[in-house]
Design an enzyme around this catalytic site. Structure first.
Site, PDB file in Angstrom:
ATOM      1  N   ASP A  15       0.853  -1.200   0.000  1.00 19.41           N
ATOM      2  CA  ASP A  15       0.000   0.000   0.000  1.00 19.41           C
ATOM      3  C   ASP A  15       0.891   1.254   0.000  1.00 19.41           C
ATOM      4  OD1 ASP A  15      -1.251  -2.220   1.833  1.00 19.41           O
ATOM      5  OD2 ASP A  15      -2.960  -1.067   1.134  1.00 19.41           O
ATOM      6  N   ASN A  39      -3.917  -5.155   6.996  1.00 17.28           N
ATOM      7  CA  ASN A  39      -2.586  -5.734   7.242  1.00 17.28           C
ATOM      8  C   ASN A  39      -2.220  -5.652   8.721  1.00 17.28           C
ATOM      9  OD1 ASN A  39      -1.899  -6.480   4.581  1.00 17.28           O
ATOM     10  ND2 ASN A  39      -1.522  -4.318   4.067  1.00 17.28           N
ATOM     11  N   THR A 123      -7.276  -0.615  -1.641  1.00 16.44           N
ATOM     12  CA  THR A 123      -6.171  -1.594  -1.632  1.00 16.44           C
ATOM     13  C   THR A 123      -6.125  -2.369  -0.319  1.00 16.44           C
ATOM     14  OG1 THR A 123      -4.578   0.027  -0.777  1.00 16.44           O
ATOM     15  CG2 THR A 123      -4.775  -0.164  -3.188  1.00 16.44           C
ATOM     16  N   PHE A 164      -6.635 -12.081   0.512  1.00 17.20           N
ATOM     17  CA  PHE A 164      -6.720 -11.417   1.812  1.00 17.20           C
ATOM     18  C   PHE A 164      -7.759 -10.290   1.868  1.00 17.20           C
ATOM     19  CE2 PHE A 164      -5.344 -10.155   5.937  1.00 17.20           C
ATOM     20  CZ  PHE A 164      -5.358  -8.766   5.952  1.00 17.20           C
ATOM     21  N   ASN A 165      -7.744  -9.352   0.929  1.00 21.93           N
ATOM     22  CA  ASN A 165      -8.637  -8.194   1.038  1.00 21.93           C
ATOM     23  C   ASN A 165     -10.108  -8.609   1.027  1.00 21.93           C
ATOM     24  OD1 ASN A 165      -6.504  -6.413   1.194  1.00 21.93           O
ATOM     25  ND2 ASN A 165      -6.558  -5.870  -0.983  1.00 21.93           N
ATOM     26  N   HIS A 232       1.318  -6.130  -4.655  1.00 20.04           N
ATOM     27  CA  HIS A 232      -0.065  -6.258  -5.133  1.00 20.04           C
ATOM     28  C   HIS A 232      -0.705  -4.901  -5.432  1.00 20.04           C
ATOM     29  CE1 HIS A 232       0.035 -10.467  -3.747  1.00 20.04           C
ATOM     30  NE2 HIS A 232       0.550 -10.015  -2.629  1.00 20.04           N
ATOM     31  N   ASP A 233      -0.682  -4.004  -4.437  1.00 20.59           N
ATOM     32  CA  ASP A 233      -1.454  -2.758  -4.543  1.00 20.59           C
ATOM     33  C   ASP A 233      -0.921  -1.818  -5.609  1.00 20.59           C
ATOM     34  OD1 ASP A 233      -1.756  -2.810  -0.946  1.00 20.59           O
ATOM     35  OD2 ASP A 233      -3.025  -3.704  -2.475  1.00 20.59           O
TER      36      ASP A 233
HETATM   37  O1  RIB Z   1      -3.708 -10.052  -0.951  1.00 17.93           O
HETATM   38  C1  RIB Z   1      -2.913  -8.902  -1.080  1.00 17.93           C
HETATM   39  C2  RIB Z   1      -3.546  -7.738  -0.408  1.00 17.93           C
HETATM   40  O2  RIB Z   1      -3.628  -7.980   0.993  1.00 17.93           O
HETATM   41  C3  RIB Z   1      -2.727  -6.438  -0.545  1.00 17.93           C
HETATM   42  O3  RIB Z   1      -3.592  -5.347  -0.571  1.00 17.93           O
HETATM   43  C4  RIB Z   1      -1.898  -6.414   0.706  1.00 17.93           C
HETATM   44  O4  RIB Z   1      -1.536  -5.087   1.101  1.00 17.93           O
HETATM   45  C5  RIB Z   1      -2.848  -7.012   1.700  1.00 17.93           C
HETATM   46  O5  RIB Z   1      -3.699  -5.974   2.142  1.00 17.93           O
HETATM   47 CA    CA Z   2      -3.295  -3.520   1.011  1.00 21.02          CA
END
Ligand code: RIB
Ligand code: CA
Length: 304
Positions: A15, A39, A123, A164-165, A232-233
């Site tokens: 992020d 996170n 994100t 995860f998000n 990722h973000d």
């Molecule tokens: O799965 C990846 C996501 O989960 C990203 O946004 C990372 O920062 C975590 O939040």
């Molecule tokens: Ca994130």
């Protein structure tokens, strides 16, 4: 024509890298940052967002948001991002204060007051966005699109099914995907392909203070393998600026909200089960070399 952006984030190392690109690229006008538990706790994600704003001597407002998901128990990712959520670099200690209003109130104010449609870039988990749509549905008319990091057509990273998000708050994700607003799903299908390579990290470390800061935090990111580290973000910002480097497919995405596959993003990949309706443009491939080249180029242009 700049892109008017609001980022809803859970810094978090990737992020922080995404915020760095959004703050400094001239094609993006980052108007507001809102934070959410993800996170790490929302107190820490907010502090980390303020550290990035302060690092660049910016005055972008930061508003603190949800401390837990709508229904599901909160589970952080400190095992990946460290206890602080952004370890490895000694940021200035004199941080600006967050806004006194909540993330939802700030989102409503900024979106309704904007004379142009806003691009929303979540994100972290989508808790703030779901609360916003539930409490103030009128904001939807002034949102151009949502470019969301989250989900996966393939394997997840929290379970084999869930990313995860979306896993963090599947009920919020369901509200967002049923909102009717155009969504670009930036999921693990591309973010686990466009890894930041060791060569990229070595290059940016010596480039400038921003390159050193990014290097020093990114090397602590637990989401890595022998080919590199997943940012990722950052892929959401890369998509905004270089959509030609990312292949997408329109489809209906359903969100699983209970059972062992909770948090799964299920794609109607053949368009067979929703009468031809689609609710997302899903990123299915990316030019990973172009991503690394762009990342280096962006860092080379940083103001410090
Ligand atoms: O799965 C990846 C996501 O989960 C990203 O946004 C990372 O920062 C975590 O939040
Ligand atoms: Ca994130």
């Amino acid at each position: 024509m700049t892109i008017r952006v609001i980022m809803d984030t859970d810094p978090g190392i990737d992020d922080a890298a995404a915020l760095t690109m959004a703050i400094n690229d001239p094609q993006i006008n980052l108007e507001l940052i809102t934070t959410v538990a993800g996170n790490v706790t929302v107190d820490k994600t907010t502090k980390n967002a303020l550290k990035i704003v302060r690092f660049f001597d910016q005055e972008i407002p930061v508003a603190m948001g949800a401390k837990k998901p709508l229904i599901k128990e909160f589970e952080d990712a400190a095992r990946i991002h460290g206890e602080s959520g952004m370890p490895g670099y000694d940021f200035p200690a004199d941080l600006p204060a967050p806004m006194e209003i909540s993330a939802v109130e700030a989102l409503r104010d900024f979106i309704l007051d904007s004379d142009e449609k806003i691009t929303l870039v979540p994100t972290g988990s989508y808790t703030n966005i779901a609360l916003l749509f539930s409490e103030y549905p009128e904001v939807k008319d002034n949102i151009e699109r949502i470019v969301a990091m989250g989900g996966a057509l393939g394997k997840g990273n929290m379970t084999s099914a869930a990313e995860f998000n979306v896993f963090t708050d599947p009920d919020a994700a369901k509200i967002v995907y049923n909102s009717g607003i155009p969504i670009v799903m930036i999921g693990l299908d591309i973010t686990m392909k466009a890894l930041i390579t060791p060569e990229t990290l070595t290059t940016i470390e010596k480039m400038n203070e921003t390159g050193k800061m990014l290097h020093d935090i990114i090397i602590n990111d637990g989401d890595n393998n022998s080919n590199g580290i997943a940012m990722h973000d950052v892929n959401t910002i890369f998509y905004l600026l270089h959509p030609e480097a990312i292949q997408t497919e329109k489809m209906w995405i359903d969100i699983v909200t209970d059972g062992p596959a909770i948090g799964e993003t299920v794609g109607d990949i053949r368009g067979a089960y929703h009468n031809g309706k689609v609710n997302a443009n899903v990123a299915v491939d990316i030019d990973a070399a172009a991503f690394n080249k762009w990342f280096i180029d962006e860092v080379s242009k940083m103001p410090k």
